[in-house]
Design an enzyme around this catalytic site. Sequence first.
Site, PDB file in Angstrom:
ATOM      1  N   ARG A 166       0.830  -1.209   0.000  1.00  0.00           N
ATOM      2  CA  ARG A 166       0.000   0.000   0.000  1.00  0.00           C
ATOM      3  C   ARG A 166       0.864   1.259   0.000  1.00  0.00           C
ATOM      4  NH1 ARG A 166      -5.350  -1.607   1.761  1.00  0.00           N
ATOM      5  NH2 ARG A 166      -5.287  -3.822   2.331  1.00  0.00           N
ATOM      6  N   SER A 175     -22.725 -14.671  11.647  1.00  0.00           N
ATOM      7  CA  SER A 175     -22.035 -13.529  11.056  1.00  0.00           C
ATOM      8  C   SER A 175     -22.008 -13.635   9.539  1.00  0.00           C
ATOM      9  CB  SER A 175     -20.604 -13.482  11.605  1.00  0.00           C
ATOM     10  OG  SER A 175     -19.855 -12.447  11.023  1.00  0.00           O
ATOM     11  N   SER A 177     -19.501  -1.941   2.153  1.00  0.00           N
ATOM     12  CA  SER A 177     -18.734  -0.831   1.597  1.00  0.00           C
ATOM     13  C   SER A 177     -17.941  -1.167   0.350  1.00  0.00           C
ATOM     14  CB  SER A 177     -17.772  -0.280   2.660  1.00  0.00           C
ATOM     15  OG  SER A 177     -16.817  -1.255   3.029  1.00  0.00           O
ATOM     16  N   HIS A 216     -21.885   2.899   6.751  1.00  0.00           N
ATOM     17  CA  HIS A 216     -21.878   3.508   5.422  1.00  0.00           C
ATOM     18  C   HIS A 216     -23.265   3.978   4.984  1.00  0.00           C
ATOM     19  CE1 HIS A 216     -17.672   2.646   4.357  1.00  0.00           C
ATOM     20  NE2 HIS A 216     -17.828   1.603   5.144  1.00  0.00           N
ATOM     21  N   LYS A 235     -17.885   9.200   8.410  1.00  0.00           N
ATOM     22  CA  LYS A 235     -18.168   9.092   6.981  1.00  0.00           C
ATOM     23  C   LYS A 235     -19.141  10.202   6.572  1.00  0.00           C
ATOM     24  CE  LYS A 235     -16.499   4.434   6.673  1.00  0.00           C
ATOM     25  NZ  LYS A 235     -15.822   4.451   7.979  1.00  0.00           N
ATOM     26  N   THR A 239     -10.287   3.267  27.103  1.00  0.00           N
ATOM     27  CA  THR A 239      -9.872   4.149  26.013  1.00  0.00           C
ATOM     28  C   THR A 239     -10.210   5.599  26.347  1.00  0.00           C
ATOM     29  OG1 THR A 239     -10.241   2.419  24.359  1.00  0.00           O
ATOM     30  CG2 THR A 239     -10.168   4.677  23.556  1.00  0.00           C
ATOM     31  N   THR A 240      -9.267   6.501  26.117  1.00  0.00           N
ATOM     32  CA  THR A 240      -9.530   7.922  26.312  1.00  0.00           C
ATOM     33  C   THR A 240     -10.711   8.349  25.444  1.00  0.00           C
ATOM     34  OG1 THR A 240      -7.225   8.383  26.824  1.00  0.00           O
ATOM     35  CG2 THR A 240      -8.556  10.244  26.079  1.00  0.00           C
ATOM     36  N   THR A 246      -8.588  -6.623   1.634  1.00  0.00           N
ATOM     37  CA  THR A 246      -9.831  -5.853   1.725  1.00  0.00           C
ATOM     38  C   THR A 246     -10.911  -6.469   0.850  1.00  0.00           C
ATOM     39  OG1 THR A 246      -8.486  -3.874   2.083  1.00  0.00           O
ATOM     40  CG2 THR A 246     -10.801  -3.536   1.564  1.00  0.00           C
TER      41      THR A 246
END
Length: 411
Positions: A29, A144, A196, A224, A255, A284-285, A370
């Site tokens: 990439r 799933s 997506s 999305h 998005k 997590t902050t 992907t």
Amino acid sequence: MRHYKTVMMNYNDIFKEKLQTLKAENRYRVFTNLERLVGEAPYALWNNNDLKKKVVVWCSNDYLGMSHHAEVIEAFCKSAHEFGVGSGGTRNISGTHNKHVKLETVVADLHGKEAGLIFSSGYAANEASLCALGEGLPDVVFLSDDKNHASMIKGIRHSHAEKIVFRHNDLHDLEQKLASIDINRPKIIAFVSVYSMDGDISPIQKISELAKKYNALTYLDEVHAVGIYGPRGEGVAGQLGLSDKIDIIQGNFAKAYGVVGGYIASSHELIDYIRSYAAGFIFTTSLPPAIAVAAKKSIKILMEDSSYREKLWQNVNLLKSLLRKTSIVFKDSASHIVPVIVGDAALCKQLSKELLEEFGIYVQPINYPTVPKGQERLRLTVTPAHTSKMIYELVDALQIVWARLGIREAA
């Protein structure tokens, strides 16, 4: 005693070998260095070897251009000056701000749910929520869709709960698998409204009916879709009048809303459970308050003003109508996402390169993992800011480079 000679491992050589594999398969990439400037969308400045060139962006997830909206920017800047640029900690240690609470109220209202919970990203929302559900429901099994997002897959995997994968959008396969499970066993159907990469839309009503029939919860990723579908931007479930049939709706602000962060919306009890048990939330902050204010402003604008969606769909329909007249292979779905299927990693990379260098058109190549090997593509996303002239120029440039590279033609 036998002594073994220590052989020092060169870890960097291992990393280099892994990277060489990616490069050999044309999967390495390369990130295009861009500057997206307020008031210039869909143009951006391409930084190429210290030279700047204006290009047209055709692959942004800022679907409605809300990251450049004057009121959203003003809300962000005003709040940053008022509250600072950080939240101060995790939600349970000084990091819960009144602006977080108000944003959670808005997302709950958007989807007609009792409560909402915000996260640092859509990925974090999926991973943390699904993991906590898998850990907390006794003997739960996930069903799933086989094209679910990586964040959903990771969340389910990290929960160590049983997972059964059903064929993408295949109701018959899903029902067969549901029927094979004890009706009294906890189960969750996890799926996406708008996928997506292919741009196809799930059969939400039928899945919700199967969930009721087989005593399952439903978890729907609307990342999305929020902002774009439905009279107030509440997503595909909302557009179909099915929000009340879905137990947990997940979305994000990064998005169509043009900011950053993710969320879930559901019942008071489920939201309180995730808030209390999800490690990805607890440790997590929290989002900076200014981000929460900007996200709320963007949602409110799109709840009240449908003109952004109307212009988007005008442009989407024009792009698809022009592509239908060409030999370019693309998936003509019902969604706003337009995948152009190249089917070869090297050709896909070259197509992207020539569009950028010759025509000033930026659209990033998408390859494995992907999408599956042999399904490499360009993923076109038109916005309200694109003009008809730009859309015609895009299709003309695609045809020129497509023919030059000898890419397969549509049947």
